[in-house]
Design an enzyme around this catalytic site. Structure first.
Site, PDB file in Angstrom:
ATOM      1  N   ARG A 101      -9.511  36.995  34.915  1.00 21.54           N
ATOM      2  CA  ARG A 101     -10.619  36.021  34.948  1.00 21.54           C
ATOM      3  C   ARG A 101     -11.591  36.428  33.852  1.00 21.54           C
ATOM      4  O   ARG A 101     -12.168  37.526  33.910  1.00 21.54           O
ATOM      5  CB  ARG A 101     -11.285  36.035  36.322  1.00 21.54           C
ATOM      6  N   HIS A 128      -8.919  26.419  34.516  1.00 21.90           N
ATOM      7  CA  HIS A 128      -8.641  27.085  35.788  1.00 21.90           C
ATOM      8  C   HIS A 128      -7.308  26.530  36.311  1.00 21.90           C
ATOM      9  O   HIS A 128      -7.260  25.795  37.301  1.00 21.90           O
ATOM     10  CB  HIS A 128      -9.785  26.812  36.772  1.00 21.90           C
ATOM     11  N   GLN A 131      -6.197  26.865  40.034  1.00 25.83           N
ATOM     12  CA  GLN A 131      -6.936  25.964  40.921  1.00 25.83           C
ATOM     13  C   GLN A 131      -6.285  24.573  40.904  1.00 25.83           C
ATOM     14  O   GLN A 131      -6.086  23.958  41.958  1.00 25.83           O
ATOM     15  CB  GLN A 131      -8.400  25.870  40.451  1.00 25.83           C
ATOM     16  N   ASP A 222     -17.647  19.949  41.299  1.00 28.63           N
ATOM     17  CA  ASP A 222     -17.749  21.407  41.135  1.00 28.63           C
ATOM     18  C   ASP A 222     -19.207  21.696  40.770  1.00 28.63           C
ATOM     19  O   ASP A 222     -19.974  20.780  40.449  1.00 28.63           O
ATOM     20  CB  ASP A 222     -16.768  21.867  40.037  1.00 28.63           C
ATOM     21  N   CYS A 262     -13.547  22.907  44.452  1.00 27.63           N
ATOM     22  CA  CYS A 262     -12.808  24.172  44.330  1.00 27.63           C
ATOM     23  C   CYS A 262     -13.478  25.303  45.110  1.00 27.63           C
ATOM     24  O   CYS A 262     -12.834  26.301  45.416  1.00 27.63           O
ATOM     25  CB  CYS A 262     -12.681  24.549  42.858  1.00 27.63           C
ATOM     26  N   ARG A 290      -4.516  27.868  47.690  1.00 28.49           N
ATOM     27  CA  ARG A 290      -4.604  28.852  46.600  1.00 28.49           C
ATOM     28  C   ARG A 290      -3.616  29.991  46.858  1.00 28.49           C
ATOM     29  O   ARG A 290      -3.015  30.518  45.934  1.00 28.49           O
ATOM     30  CB  ARG A 290      -6.037  29.410  46.483  1.00 28.49           C
TER      31      ARG A 290
HETATM   32  N1   CP Z   1     -12.186  28.366  43.508  1.00 25.60           N
HETATM   33  C1   CP Z   1     -12.249  29.626  43.042  1.00 25.60           C
HETATM   34  O1   CP Z   1     -11.660  29.987  42.008  1.00 25.60           O
HETATM   35  O2   CP Z   1     -13.003  30.455  43.816  1.00 25.60           O
HETATM   36  P1   CP Z   1     -13.424  31.966  43.463  1.00 25.60           P
HETATM   37  O3   CP Z   1     -14.382  31.889  42.299  1.00 25.60           O
HETATM   38  O4   CP Z   1     -14.055  32.490  44.698  1.00 25.60           O
HETATM   39  O5   CP Z   1     -12.182  32.717  43.072  1.00 25.60           O
HETATM   40  N1  NVA Z   2     -16.701  26.012  37.298  1.00 24.24           N
HETATM   41  C1  NVA Z   2     -16.870  27.140  38.156  1.00 24.24           C
HETATM   42  C2  NVA Z   2     -15.647  27.346  38.987  1.00 24.24           C
HETATM   43  C3  NVA Z   2     -15.677  28.496  39.934  1.00 24.24           C
HETATM   44  C4  NVA Z   2     -14.411  28.616  40.733  1.00 24.24           C
HETATM   45  C5  NVA Z   2     -17.206  28.368  37.333  1.00 24.24           C
HETATM   46  O1  NVA Z   2     -16.584  28.551  36.278  1.00 24.24           O
HETATM   47  O2  NVA Z   2     -18.094  29.121  37.719  1.00 24.24           O
END
Ligand code: CP
Ligand code: NVA
Length: 305
Positions: A101, A128, A131, A222, A262, A290
């Site tokens: 990440r 993502h 997701q 989101d 999400c 997930r």
């Molecule tokens: N939806 C998602 O990716 O959640 P987290 O940021 O908690 O991993």
């Molecule tokens: N768009 C959000 C998604 C988190 C799962 C972020 O990048 O923070």
């Protein structure tokens, strides 16, 4: 076999993407999963916080017989303590693959370039994809179709981008309603539109949420401020106010529309509490999925199916 990375939705062909989701559906129904990670050790490199992605991948890796090391943001300070390519060339000597990440998509590309094992995108500023897999699994379970009309209300962010690409891939209609200036990158929109031309899909970017939700099968939203954009939070709260998913907006949509997010959600900002908690909401199905899709993507990249 060549190694497989999953850095973008576009790294799997449409038929492979469907196959991964179908495999995930089998795991959810209780099918036995292959121990493709037996004897393998993975690193989870996270530059940002996570609940769902971290836990589901940790569970998935262990269920598939593997072990892992979780590296939190402060542990290796990717690209700051040492260059990303050096991190990759060290890890390459010890472990079999990475789930990362990151802020910049480029970090994933460098990891993938220098690591002989698979690299999986656990969220970047650009995409993502894991997701989107779970979301399309949820969509399939709900309507048993791949071609749907998905209205995304809010920021043209990483989640919107991956959903746009996957919708284009499956020949569906993706309508994004965002404030002007908050569209996904133009090159990616063009790529999605090109793809949609081949599949019979349709990608639209609008600035009117009420128009966007007309005829929608699914409404997705989101957060207005993604991780890393905290300095813009105040400005974004103002600009995005007309893009809240609330009961008034739902009145413009079909009665049986489903709501997706999400998570984590900022209740009272991009979505109201009553809508998130309503019978329209699929958010915890998405969260459950997930896990099943994390297993299926690991099986695909490590086991070739
Ligand atoms: N939806 C998602 O990716 O959640 P987290 O940021 O908690 O991993
Ligand atoms: N768009 C959000 C998604 C988190 C799962 C972020 O990048 O923070």
């Amino acid at each position: 076999m060549n190694k497989r990375d999953y850095l973008s939705v576009l790294d799997l062909a449409p038929e492979e993407t469907k196959a991964v989701i179908e495999e995930a559906l089998r795991y959810k129904r209780g099918a036995e999963y292959p121990k493709v990670l037996q004897g393998k050790h993975l690193a989870l490199i996270f530059e940002k916080p996570s609940l769902r992605t971290r836990v589901t991948f940790e569970v998935a890796v262990r269920k598939l017989g593997g072990s892992l090391t979780y590296l939190a943001p402060q542990d290796i300070q990717l690209g700051k303590r040492e260059p990303v390519k050096d991190v990759a060339r060290n890890l390459a000597r010890w472990i079999d693959g990475v789930i990362a990440r990151v802020f910049e998509q480029e970090s994933l590309e460098v990891l993938a370039q220098y690591l002989p094992g698979p690299v999986i995108n656990a969220l970047s500023d650009q995409e993502h994809p894991c997701q989107a897999l779970a979301d399309y699994m949820t969509i399939w379970e709900t309507v048993h179709r791949w071609r749907v009309r998905l209205a995304f209300i809010g920021d043209g962010n990483n989640v919107a981008t991956s959903l746009m690409l996957m919708t284009a891939m499956f020949g569906g209609t993706f309508v994004l309603a965002c404030p002007p200036g908050y569209e996904p990158p133009r090159t990616v929109v063009e790529k999605a539109q090109e793809l949609a031309k081949k599949t019979g899909g349709n990608i639209q970017i609008l600035h009117d949420p009420k128009q966007a939700v007309k005829g929608a099968d699914f409404i997705y939203t989101d957060v207005w401020t993604s991780m890393g954009q905290e300095a813009e939070a105040e400005e974004r709260r103002k600009v995005f106010q007309p893009f809240q998913v609330n009961p008034e907006l739902l009145q413009e949509a079909p009665e049986d529309v489903k709501i997706m997010h999400c998570l984590p959600a900022h209740r009272g900002e991009e979505i109201t509490d009553d809508v998130l908690e309503s019978e329209h909401s699929l958010v915890f199905e998405q969260a459950e999925n997930r896990l099943h899709t994390a297993m299926a993507i690991l099986v695909r990249v490590y086991g070739g199916r």
